[in-house]
Design a protein around this motif. Structure first.
Motif, PDB file in Angstrom:
ATOM      1  N   THR A  89       0.826  -1.205   0.000  1.00  0.00           N
ATOM      2  CA  THR A  89       0.000   0.000   0.000  1.00  0.00           C
ATOM      3  C   THR A  89       0.863   1.259   0.000  1.00  0.00           C
ATOM      4  OG1 THR A  89      -1.770  -1.165   1.148  1.00  0.00           O
ATOM      5  CG2 THR A  89      -1.819   1.235   1.240  1.00  0.00           C
ATOM      6  N   TYR A  90       1.896   1.281   0.816  1.00  0.00           N
ATOM      7  CA  TYR A  90       2.798   2.435   0.846  1.00  0.00           C
ATOM      8  C   TYR A  90       3.487   2.611  -0.503  1.00  0.00           C
ATOM      9  CZ  TYR A  90       2.407   3.661   5.760  1.00  0.00           C
ATOM     10  OH  TYR A  90       1.937   4.107   6.971  1.00  0.00           O
ATOM     11  N   ALA A  91       3.975   1.516  -1.065  1.00  0.00           N
ATOM     12  CA  ALA A  91       4.694   1.588  -2.339  1.00  0.00           C
ATOM     13  C   ALA A  91       3.779   2.049  -3.467  1.00  0.00           C
ATOM     14  CB  ALA A  91       5.311   0.229  -2.671  1.00  0.00           C
ATOM     15  N   ILE A  92       2.587   1.498  -3.539  1.00  0.00           N
ATOM     16  CA  ILE A  92       1.682   1.836  -4.642  1.00  0.00           C
ATOM     17  C   ILE A  92       1.160   3.266  -4.507  1.00  0.00           C
ATOM     18  CG2 ILE A  92      -0.575   1.052  -3.784  1.00  0.00           C
ATOM     19  CD1 ILE A  92       0.865   0.126  -7.178  1.00  0.00           C
ATOM     20  N   THR A  93       1.018   3.743  -3.278  1.00  0.00           N
ATOM     21  CA  THR A  93       0.591   5.129  -3.061  1.00  0.00           C
ATOM     22  C   THR A  93       1.667   6.099  -3.545  1.00  0.00           C
ATOM     23  OG1 THR A  93      -0.785   4.506  -1.180  1.00  0.00           O
ATOM     24  CG2 THR A  93      -0.111   6.813  -1.314  1.00  0.00           C
ATOM     25  N   ALA A  94       2.912   5.846  -3.173  1.00  0.00           N
ATOM     26  CA  ALA A  94       4.011   6.713  -3.607  1.00  0.00           C
ATOM     27  C   ALA A  94       4.149   6.693  -5.125  1.00  0.00           C
ATOM     28  CB  ALA A  94       5.319   6.280  -2.946  1.00  0.00           C
ATOM     29  N   ALA A  95       4.019   5.510  -5.715  1.00  0.00           N
ATOM     30  CA  ALA A  95       4.107   5.391  -7.174  1.00  0.00           C
ATOM     31  C   ALA A  95       2.948   6.116  -7.846  1.00  0.00           C
ATOM     32  CB  ALA A  95       4.105   3.919  -7.575  1.00  0.00           C
ATOM     33  N   GLY A  96       1.762   5.987  -7.286  1.00  0.00           N
ATOM     34  CA  GLY A  96       0.583   6.633  -7.861  1.00  0.00           C
ATOM     35  C   GLY A  96       0.680   8.146  -7.848  1.00  0.00           C
ATOM     36  N   VAL A  97       1.183   8.701  -6.756  1.00  0.00           N
ATOM     37  CA  VAL A  97       1.353  10.155  -6.672  1.00  0.00           C
ATOM     38  C   VAL A  97       2.380  10.614  -7.705  1.00  0.00           C
ATOM     39  CG1 VAL A  97       2.189  12.049  -5.220  1.00  0.00           C
ATOM     40  CG2 VAL A  97       0.615  10.362  -4.279  1.00  0.00           C
ATOM     41  N   ALA A  98       3.503   9.915  -7.791  1.00  0.00           N
ATOM     42  CA  ALA A  98       4.538  10.282  -8.767  1.00  0.00           C
ATOM     43  C   ALA A  98       3.987  10.213 -10.190  1.00  0.00           C
ATOM     44  CB  ALA A  98       5.754   9.372  -8.622  1.00  0.00           C
ATOM     45  N   HIS A  99       3.248   9.174 -10.497  1.00  0.00           N
ATOM     46  CA  HIS A  99       2.685   9.011 -11.840  1.00  0.00           C
ATOM     47  C   HIS A  99       1.657  10.094 -12.154  1.00  0.00           C
ATOM     48  CE1 HIS A  99      -0.168   7.414 -14.817  1.00  0.00           C
ATOM     49  NE2 HIS A  99       0.922   6.967 -15.391  1.00  0.00           N
ATOM     50  N   ALA A 100       0.762  10.349 -11.220  1.00  0.00           N
ATOM     51  CA  ALA A 100      -0.296  11.336 -11.452  1.00  0.00           C
ATOM     52  C   ALA A 100       0.277  12.739 -11.643  1.00  0.00           C
ATOM     53  CB  ALA A 100      -1.286  11.318 -10.286  1.00  0.00           C
ATOM     54  N   VAL A 101       1.256  13.099 -10.834  1.00  0.00           N
ATOM     55  CA  VAL A 101       1.862  14.430 -10.955  1.00  0.00           C
ATOM     56  C   VAL A 101       2.638  14.536 -12.264  1.00  0.00           C
ATOM     57  CG1 VAL A 101       3.586  15.990  -9.957  1.00  0.00           C
ATOM     58  CG2 VAL A 101       1.900  14.889  -8.488  1.00  0.00           C
ATOM     59  N   THR A 102       3.369  13.492 -12.622  1.00  0.00           N
ATOM     60  CA  THR A 102       4.113  13.492 -13.881  1.00  0.00           C
ATOM     61  C   THR A 102       3.165  13.650 -15.068  1.00  0.00           C
ATOM     62  OG1 THR A 102       5.864  12.119 -12.941  1.00  0.00           O
ATOM     63  CG2 THR A 102       5.693  12.159 -15.329  1.00  0.00           C
ATOM     64  N   ALA A 103       2.066  12.919 -15.059  1.00  0.00           N
ATOM     65  CA  ALA A 103       1.090  13.007 -16.149  1.00  0.00           C
ATOM     66  C   ALA A 103       0.458  14.396 -16.208  1.00  0.00           C
ATOM     67  CB  ALA A 103       0.014  11.939 -15.975  1.00  0.00           C
ATOM     68  N   ALA A 104       0.124  14.949 -15.055  1.00  0.00           N
ATOM     69  CA  ALA A 104      -0.481  16.284 -15.019  1.00  0.00           C
ATOM     70  C   ALA A 104       0.488  17.340 -15.544  1.00  0.00           C
ATOM     71  CB  ALA A 104      -0.920  16.619 -13.595  1.00  0.00           C
ATOM     72  N   CYS A 105       1.763  17.182 -15.249  1.00  0.00           N
ATOM     73  CA  CYS A 105       2.776  18.114 -15.763  1.00  0.00           C
ATOM     74  C   CYS A 105       2.837  18.052 -17.283  1.00  0.00           C
ATOM     75  CB  CYS A 105       4.153  17.778 -15.195  1.00  0.00           C
ATOM     76  SG  CYS A 105       4.358  18.209 -13.471  1.00  0.00           S
ATOM     77  N   SER A 106       2.888  16.849 -17.819  1.00  0.00           N
ATOM     78  CA  SER A 106       2.994  16.670 -19.269  1.00  0.00           C
ATOM     79  C   SER A 106       1.778  17.220 -20.001  1.00  0.00           C
ATOM     80  CB  SER A 106       3.154  15.189 -19.609  1.00  0.00           C
ATOM     81  OG  SER A 106       4.373  14.710 -19.117  1.00  0.00           O
ATOM     82  N   GLN A 107       0.627  17.176 -19.354  1.00  0.00           N
ATOM     83  CA  GLN A 107      -0.605  17.659 -19.972  1.00  0.00           C
ATOM     84  C   GLN A 107      -0.810  19.155 -19.768  1.00  0.00           C
ATOM     85  OE1 GLN A 107      -3.525  15.119 -18.180  1.00  0.00           O
ATOM     86  NE2 GLN A 107      -2.714  13.291 -19.171  1.00  0.00           N
ATOM     87  N   GLY A 108       0.079  19.782 -19.003  1.00  0.00           N
ATOM     88  CA  GLY A 108      -0.027  21.217 -18.763  1.00  0.00           C
ATOM     89  C   GLY A 108      -1.052  21.591 -17.712  1.00  0.00           C
ATOM     90  N   ASN A 109      -1.419  20.653 -16.859  1.00  0.00           N
ATOM     91  CA  ASN A 109      -2.445  20.905 -15.845  1.00  0.00           C
ATOM     92  C   ASN A 109      -1.897  21.481 -14.544  1.00  0.00           C
ATOM     93  OD1 ASN A 109      -4.403  19.943 -17.588  1.00  0.00           O
ATOM     94  ND2 ASN A 109      -4.242  17.856 -16.823  1.00  0.00           N
ATOM     95  N   LEU A 110      -0.586  21.524 -14.392  1.00  0.00           N
ATOM     96  CA  LEU A 110       0.033  22.102 -13.200  1.00  0.00           C
ATOM     97  C   LEU A 110       0.907  23.276 -13.622  1.00  0.00           C
ATOM     98  CD1 LEU A 110       1.095  18.855 -11.291  1.00  0.00           C
ATOM     99  CD2 LEU A 110      -0.925  20.255 -10.918  1.00  0.00           C
TER     100      LEU A 110
END
Length: 90
Positions: free
Chosen positions: A7-28
């Protein structure tokens, strides 16, 4: 437990993935494309990179600051949780 570690590992990975995707899409507003890849030209292959590479470093750093921030007590469990968080970001 194994489940908590996952759970800890997947949460950290999920946050990293979501933020990376949002950056690439110009949402942040504080991040964007990976600047190291912009303007890349491979003379041997004859092509030039012109897209927006995901800024994975920013996503991982954000995850580190955000997810790891809840680990404030200095004990063995904290070290284990930080280890599991980092495993998720690999």
């Amino acid at each position: 437990s194994k489940e908590a570690a996952f759970t800890y590992a997947i949460t950290a990975a999920g946050v990293a993935h979501a933020v990376t995707a949002a950056c690439s899409q110009g949402n942040l507003s504080h991040c964007g494309c990976d600047r190291e890849k912009q303007g890349y030209h491979d003379q041997e292959e004859g092509w030039k990179w012109g897209g927006c590479s995901a800024d994975v470093k920013y996503g991982v750093e954000f995850s580190r600051r955000f997810v790891d921030a809840r680990e404030i007590k200095k004990n063995a469990r904290r070290l284990m949780n930080l280890h599991n968080n980092e495993a998720g970001r690999k």
